[in-house]
Motif scaffolding. Sequence first.
Motif, PDB file in Angstrom:
ATOM      1  N   THR A  33       0.820  -1.209   0.000  1.00  0.00           N
ATOM      2  CA  THR A  33       0.000   0.000   0.000  1.00  0.00           C
ATOM      3  C   THR A  33       0.853   1.257   0.000  1.00  0.00           C
ATOM      4  N   ARG A  34       2.179   1.106   0.190  1.00  0.00           N
ATOM      5  CA  ARG A  34       3.076   2.258   0.289  1.00  0.00           C
ATOM      6  C   ARG A  34       4.243   2.087  -0.673  1.00  0.00           C
ATOM      7  N   ILE A  35       4.574   3.159  -1.376  1.00  0.00           N
ATOM      8  CA  ILE A  35       5.692   3.091  -2.312  1.00  0.00           C
ATOM      9  C   ILE A  35       6.605   4.293  -2.105  1.00  0.00           C
ATOM     10  N   GLU A  36       7.889   4.089  -2.420  1.00  0.00           N
ATOM     11  CA  GLU A  36       8.862   5.174  -2.441  1.00  0.00           C
ATOM     12  C   GLU A  36       9.435   5.254  -3.844  1.00  0.00           C
ATOM     13  N   GLY A  37       9.453   6.472  -4.418  1.00  0.00           N
ATOM     14  CA  GLY A  37       9.957   6.650  -5.761  1.00  0.00           C
ATOM     15  C   GLY A  37      11.470   6.586  -5.843  1.00  0.00           C
ATOM     16  N   THR A  53       3.883  11.373 -15.407  1.00  0.00           N
ATOM     17  CA  THR A  53       3.410  12.720 -15.082  1.00  0.00           C
ATOM     18  C   THR A  53       2.636  12.712 -13.771  1.00  0.00           C
ATOM     19  N   ALA A  54       2.440  13.903 -13.225  1.00  0.00           N
ATOM     20  CA  ALA A  54       1.702  14.024 -11.973  1.00  0.00           C
ATOM     21  C   ALA A  54       0.287  13.473 -12.114  1.00  0.00           C
ATOM     22  N   GLU A  55      -0.369  13.784 -13.231  1.00  0.00           N
ATOM     23  CA  GLU A  55      -1.742  13.312 -13.431  1.00  0.00           C
ATOM     24  C   GLU A  55      -1.804  11.796 -13.524  1.00  0.00           C
ATOM     25  N   ARG A  56      -0.890  11.198 -14.301  1.00  0.00           N
ATOM     26  CA  ARG A  56      -0.861   9.733 -14.405  1.00  0.00           C
ATOM     27  C   ARG A  56      -0.588   9.099 -13.050  1.00  0.00           C
ATOM     28  N   LEU A  57       0.336   9.700 -12.305  1.00  0.00           N
ATOM     29  CA  LEU A  57       0.695   9.130 -11.010  1.00  0.00           C
ATOM     30  C   LEU A  57      -0.475   9.203 -10.039  1.00  0.00           C
ATOM     31  N   ARG A  58      -1.119  10.359  -9.965  1.00  0.00           N
ATOM     32  CA  ARG A  58      -2.272  10.479  -9.071  1.00  0.00           C
ATOM     33  C   ARG A  58      -3.351   9.451  -9.412  1.00  0.00           C
ATOM     34  N   THR A  59      -3.620   9.292 -10.698  1.00  0.00           N
ATOM     35  CA  THR A  59      -4.647   8.348 -11.135  1.00  0.00           C
ATOM     36  C   THR A  59      -4.283   6.929 -10.749  1.00  0.00           C
ATOM     37  N   ALA A  60      -3.017   6.546 -10.987  1.00  0.00           N
ATOM     38  CA  ALA A  60      -2.577   5.180 -10.682  1.00  0.00           C
ATOM     39  C   ALA A  60      -2.576   4.925  -9.181  1.00  0.00           C
ATOM     40  N   LEU A  61      -2.143   5.917  -8.407  1.00  0.00           N
ATOM     41  CA  LEU A  61      -2.142   5.745  -6.952  1.00  0.00           C
ATOM     42  C   LEU A  61      -3.561   5.574  -6.428  1.00  0.00           C
ATOM     43  N   ASP A  62      -4.453   6.442  -6.867  1.00  0.00           N
ATOM     44  CA  ASP A  62      -5.841   6.374  -6.399  1.00  0.00           C
ATOM     45  C   ASP A  62      -6.498   5.069  -6.824  1.00  0.00           C
ATOM     46  N   ARG A  63      -6.281   4.654  -8.063  1.00  0.00           N
ATOM     47  CA  ARG A  63      -6.913   3.445  -8.577  1.00  0.00           C
ATOM     48  C   ARG A  63      -6.491   2.205  -7.788  1.00  0.00           C
ATOM     49  N   ASN A  64      -5.234   2.205  -7.327  1.00  0.00           N
ATOM     50  CA  ASN A  64      -4.691   1.006  -6.686  1.00  0.00           C
ATOM     51  C   ASN A  64      -4.557   1.117  -5.167  1.00  0.00           C
ATOM     52  N   GLY A  65      -5.056   2.212  -4.604  1.00  0.00           N
ATOM     53  CA  GLY A  65      -4.993   2.366  -3.156  1.00  0.00           C
ATOM     54  C   GLY A  65      -3.573   2.470  -2.631  1.00  0.00           C
ATOM     55  N   LEU A  66      -2.707   3.132  -3.406  1.00  0.00           N
ATOM     56  CA  LEU A  66      -1.304   3.263  -3.040  1.00  0.00           C
ATOM     57  C   LEU A  66      -1.022   4.654  -2.472  1.00  0.00           C
ATOM     58  N   GLN A  67      -0.087   4.704  -1.541  1.00  0.00           N
ATOM     59  CA  GLN A  67       0.346   5.954  -0.937  1.00  0.00           C
ATOM     60  C   GLN A  67       1.816   6.179  -1.265  1.00  0.00           C
ATOM     61  N   LEU A  68       2.149   7.339  -1.821  1.00  0.00           N
ATOM     62  CA  LEU A  68       3.536   7.706  -2.051  1.00  0.00           C
ATOM     63  C   LEU A  68       4.086   8.297  -0.761  1.00  0.00           C
ATOM     64  N   PRO A  94       5.321  13.436   1.068  1.00  0.00           N
ATOM     65  CA  PRO A  94       5.786  14.111   2.276  1.00  0.00           C
ATOM     66  C   PRO A  94       7.295  14.160   2.447  1.00  0.00           C
ATOM     67  N   ALA A  95       8.063  13.424   1.606  1.00  0.00           N
ATOM     68  CA  ALA A  95       9.501  13.317   1.890  1.00  0.00           C
ATOM     69  C   ALA A  95      10.304  13.014   0.640  1.00  0.00           C
ATOM     70  N   ILE A  96      11.532  13.519   0.612  1.00  0.00           N
ATOM     71  CA  ILE A  96      12.495  13.090  -0.391  1.00  0.00           C
ATOM     72  C   ILE A  96      13.776  12.667   0.322  1.00  0.00           C
ATOM     73  N   ALA A  97      14.589  11.911  -0.395  1.00  0.00           N
ATOM     74  CA  ALA A  97      15.870  11.454   0.146  1.00  0.00           C
ATOM     75  C   ALA A  97      16.909  11.489  -0.956  1.00  0.00           C
ATOM     76  N   CYS A  98      18.182  11.570  -0.563  1.00  0.00           N
ATOM     77  CA  CYS A  98      19.242  11.466  -1.544  1.00  0.00           C
ATOM     78  C   CYS A  98      19.337  10.027  -2.030  1.00  0.00           C
ATOM     79  N   ASP A  99      19.798   9.869  -3.236  1.00  0.00           N
ATOM     80  CA  ASP A  99      19.957   8.558  -3.846  1.00  0.00           C
ATOM     81  C   ASP A  99      21.281   7.937  -3.426  1.00  0.00           C
ATOM     82  N   ILE A 100      22.386   8.559  -3.834  1.00  0.00           N
ATOM     83  CA  ILE A 100      23.718   8.057  -3.485  1.00  0.00           C
ATOM     84  C   ILE A 100      24.682   9.231  -3.479  1.00  0.00           C
TER      85      ILE A 100
END
Length: 290
Positions: A33-37, A53-68, A94-100
């Motif tokens: 139910t939770r994903i990190e990009g 895109t933001a619109e595609r992401l919002r739609t996919a998250l809502d459709r699948n009950g996922l939280q970023l 709510p959050a970002i992190a460095c990659d490497i």
Amino acid sequence: MTVRIGIQLYSVRDALRRDPEGTLARLAELGFTRIEGANHEALTDPGIGFGITAERLRTALDRNGLQLVGSHINPLDPEILGPVLDFHASIGNPAIACDIEFYPYGDVDYVKRRADVFTRVGEMCAERGMVFAYHNHFQEFQEFAGTTVYETVLENTDPELVKIEMDTYWMYRAGQDPLEWIRRYGDRVIFSHQKDFPAGLDEPLNLFDGVVERDAVIDMNLFEEVKNEAAFTEIGTGILPIQGIIDALDALPSFRFLLLEQDHSTLDELESVARSRAAFDRYTNISFSA
């Protein structure tokens, strides 16, 4: 309380590139139910990567009950971060992190300058109601002037603006005990990455035990050279003491999510994730649900 579990999308990067919506739907089917990009192309893509895109992401998250719940951003450069953070704030991340991050061997001044950048990034996040977290690999545990890079970073950043995303696998790969670091800096730990190390591999768990010299100049080229694809296994099937890590994280005052992440597998990415998801069910004090 229970430790809430999610997944870092780097685990399914090839699947996402081929079919973003289908991949997110499959993760939801597996019970996530939770994903990190994992955005490694922030110069040209302000989102979570893969051209979503933001619109595609919002739609996919809502459709699948996922939280970023967060996203890695690379490059982490305040000069280009404004539009990136605006994108993420707009989709409710709510959050970002460095990659490497890499640090020239012995250059303490460089580490401190980079720490100043991390604090600035934390300020930029706070201005948008977000938080920044530092994510480690093994190279942060080299010692410069008798102190690990990791300590120098943490001691030279504002603890209110720079939190910790603790990658326990890479700590073990540096010969460190994550539980000790949790005891020292637990009030700053808000995320954790959990990978696993296979049994019977003909390679030491500690990369500084004969694989990488302690005074080596560790850059991306060396990192990729010593990053053995066989040194990853489905999470919950290897030798790392995951239950002890879960229990330690559960005691922390501000901890948010433990994120499963697998860099490489001999299996198809989604099959690998399915096996990790099933194997993780043997642990106690966890929750995959929202």
